[in-house]
Design an enzyme around this catalytic site. Structure first.
Site, PDB file in Angstrom:
ATOM      1  N   CYS A  72       0.807  -1.151   0.045  1.00 19.22           N
ATOM      2  CA  CYS A  72       0.108   0.047   0.003  1.00 19.22           C
ATOM      3  C   CYS A  72       0.908   1.321  -0.047  1.00 19.22           C
ATOM      4  O   CYS A  72       1.494   1.485  -1.184  1.00 19.22           O
ATOM      5  CB  CYS A  72      -1.063   0.074   1.030  1.00 19.22           C
ATOM      6  SG  CYS A  72      -0.501  -0.397   2.863  1.00 19.22           S
ATOM      7  N   CYS A  82       2.570   2.488   3.301  1.00 13.98           N
ATOM      8  CA  CYS A  82       3.195   2.745   4.651  1.00 13.98           C
ATOM      9  C   CYS A  82       4.295   3.798   4.747  1.00 13.98           C
ATOM     10  O   CYS A  82       5.254   3.276   3.915  1.00 13.98           O
ATOM     11  CB  CYS A  82       3.474   1.687   5.312  1.00 13.98           C
ATOM     12  SG  CYS A  82       1.726   0.470   5.422  1.00 13.98           S
TER      13      CYS A  82
END
Lengths: 207, 219
Positions: free
Chosen positions: A111, A113
């Protein structure tokens, strides 16, 4: 909503996305879940207060103060949280140090992070499919996209942020900065070098 | 799930293109979506793991073409409706058609902003001693759950070395499935690039993932 009256001037220039987002915000406010001023404040904080200047202060101190550097490498959340000018940061922050032998680079392949507490919101390139796909397989080619070439014998160490741990790279202090104050050093420390996608500026670049 | 979000090692996405002097938000709506996401997070109507999973559930063509914050927006709308905080007819109308649910914590106000602009803690008391220690060789399991997992495809079925222990953390695979926090030990596991990518890989490259204990087995 009074706070939004000025937006009527934008008239037909509003994009479809702007309208869709505004509709949800209106519903959340009308249903009593959120206060518009609180959203304004969050945007303002990320635009003006929570950014890579925080990380730069941390790195400049690590370069200047050996005991802080040690604390940072041992427990970054605790060490950074103890800095008066920074204050509390989230748990699970980990600082990893570049050396002449090893260059660290941070990615989130799943994703996006990112250590937002010390670097702010991630730049678009960090969230891009090109970076997320390639950083774990051909990081030297990715670094070349940033204009960074490291010696072939330098080990590249990629940290894929697949959990809630958040990594911060401690770059190597540039040569010819002996005696510099932390504020002077901080001016050399870019966002990208704290992700490992860049190197700090050279003293000649800020003179 | 083996979705398009799991991008590590894929080819074909082109060069990385840094944008000089990039603004924090490129459009006003992006900041509003970010702020709404942070604000509604405090209602604890869903977990961070569920929010990631719902983005992964977007169809591949949406995932690959929608702007970053549009994906957050689509996730928020879906979860707000699923949790009964708003209704689909309200989204269509662009305004509230009935009063909000009563929230135990009350409305999100200016005083709450500090809560959401610092990350929280995901560490939890360990349910059992750690099975592995620093220096142990471990193999990641070859698993393909159809639900949320944080074990990326490129790192499944490979042998690495435990480099760090981070204590026990909320286990995303359980949390996203609505099965509670189910804390598990979290490790940094380091792989040689040639183990992951074959003999032609850069001999001076090492890659680590953050691996929860259920992802690992003894070699």
């Amino acid at each position: 909503m009074d706070a939004h009256d000025h937006d009527h001037n934008e008239g037909s220039n509003l994009s479809e996305m702007e309208l869709r987002v505004r509709a949800i915000e209106t519903i959340l406010v009308e249903k009593g879940y959120i206060e518009t001023a609180a959203l304004d404040r969050i945007v303002e904080l990320y635009e003006t207060k929570i950014g890579p200047h925080i990380g730069a202060q941390v790195i400049a101190k690590a370069w200047s103060d050996p005991s802080f550097r040690q604390s940072l490498l041992e427990d970054a959340s605790k060490a950074v949280g103890a800095l008066a000018q920074v204050g509390r940061v989230g748990d699970h922050m980990v600082a990893v140090e570049n050396t002449p032998q090893v260059h660290n680079i941070i990615v989130c392949t799943l994703c996006s992070c990112y250590p937002t507490d010390v670097l702010g919101l991630p730049p678009t390139w960090y969230k891009s499919f090109a970076y997320r796909s390639r950083a774990v397989k051909e990081p030297r080619a990715v670094l070349a996209d940033f204009g960074v070439a490291l010696p072939a014998e330098t080990e590249i160490r990629v940290w894929d942020s697949t959990a809630e741990t958040r990594y911060l790279v401690v770059p190597m202090r540039p040569a010819e900065t002996e005696g510099w104050s932390e504020a002077q050093l901080a001016a050399l420390i870019t966002r990208d070098c704290m992700i490992g996608a860049g190197l700090p500026k050279k003293p000649s670049e800020v003179a | 799930m083996d979705g398009v979000h799991d991008m590590g090692g894929m080819d074909g996405f082109g060069k990385v293109e840094p944008e000089p002097n990039e603004p924090v938000f490129h459009h006003r709506w992006e900041g509003r979506v970010l702020a709404m996401s942070r604000a509604i997070g405090v209602f604890r109507a869903w977990t961070i793991d569920t929010s990631r999973y719902v983005v992964e559930l977007l169809s591949p063509n949406v995932y690959l073409t929608a702007p970053y914050y549009e994906k957050w927006f689509l996730r928020n709308v879906r979860l707000l409706i699923e949790r009964g905080l708003i209704d689909a007819d309200e989204v269509a109308a662009g305004r509230a058609l009935r009063p909000g649910k009563s929230l135990t914590r009350g409305r999100f106000t200016l005083a709450d902003v500090e809560l959401v602009t610092r990350r929280g803690s995901y560490g939890r008391p360990a349910p059992a001693p750690a099975r592995y220690k620093v220096g142990d060789r471990v193999r990641t399991k070859n698993i393909h759950p159809t639900t949320h997992t944080r074990l990326p495809r490129y790192a499944r079925g490979h042998v690495g070395v435990v480099e760090r222990l981070h204590g026990a953390h909320i286990f995303p695979d359980s949390a996203a499935a609505g099965k509670g926090e189910d804390p598990q030990w979290l490790y940094t596991v380091r792989f040689d690039a040639q183990e992951l990518w074959g003999a032609d890989a850069d001999p001076k490259l090492k890659v680590s993932i953050e691996a929860f204990e259920p992802y690992l087995e003894h070699v």
